[in-house]
Design a protein around this motif. Structure first.
Motif: not given
Length: 217
Positions: A156-183
């Motif tokens: 319950k005390d852990t954070p909730t991360i909301i990821i919002k990507a614009t149309d100009d964001a690259s697919y790599k940016n999204l993958i990098d953000a998701l990798d950080e969720m795991q790390i």
């Protein structure tokens, strides 16, 4: 492997005796050897396991009021805005769209987003590290380790991360953000559509507050 040598004379018309050698190499035993090697490596090599990412969504606590749920989400929420040209913005809790300074900018590197997530999820990260040490010392089994890590990530005390990507964001940016969720042992995160107010906030941040609030309409 064997080789056969065939000799033949030039006949009576040849003044000097010349020997011709025809060499034929038998590769049949090599086929058997290759099959044995392939079988050996197939039996001794561990096949790569597919890697998946756990996504634990925030639980729906029915015994809490709507105001209490909103307060908990706001205090624990971190919103990432993936912009163009590898730009990454974020804000904590509820955004203040009238104040562009409520938005912050960071990078996808270890000294950027990772530091923010580790700070936000410090308690869970420390608990997971302690569990990992217990696993290395064989104090807990692998099954117990995975079960307890999942419970820690979804606490319950852990954070909730909301990821919002614009149309100009690259697919790599999204993958990098998701990798950080795991790390960073983030167990609760969601990818959702970006709204016009968030786009305005990014534009106003880049313009240092020069845009008018009416641009959001």
């Amino acid at each position: 492997m064997s080789a056969e040598v065939q000799e033949s004379s030039g006949g009576k018309r040849s003044k000097s005796k010349q020997k011709k050698m025809n060499v034929r190499v038998d590769f049949t035993p090599m086929v058997d050897m290759n099959m044995l090697l392939i079988t050996f490596f197939m039996l001794c090599t561990t096949l790569s396991q597919p890697q998946t990412m756990e996504i634990s969504m925030p639980s729906n606590e029915k015994d809490l009021t709507k105001d209490q749920l909103t307060e908990v989400k706001a205090s624990q929420a971190l919103t990432l805005l993936l912009g163009p040209e590898n730009k990454l913005y974020y804000y904590e809790g509820e955004p203040n769209y009238t104040d562009y300074t409520s938005l912050k900018e960071t990078t996808y590197g270890a000294d950027g987003l990772r530091n923010i997530l580790l700070r936000k999820n410090a308690a869970a990260v420390n608990e997971v590290r302690a569990l990992k040490q217990q696993k290395l010392e064989l104090k807990i089994t692998d099954a117990d380790y995975k079960k307890r890590v999942t419970e820690i990530k979804g606490g319950k005390d852990t954070p909730t991360i909301i990821i919002k990507a614009t149309d100009d964001a690259s697919y790599k940016n999204l993958i990098d953000a998701l990798d950080e969720m795991q790390i960073c042992n983030i167990g609760k995160y969601v990818i959702t559509d970006i709204v016009d107010a968030d786009r305005f906030l990014m534009q106003n941040y880049d313009a240092k507050g020069a845009l008018s609030q009416g641009s959001t309409e």
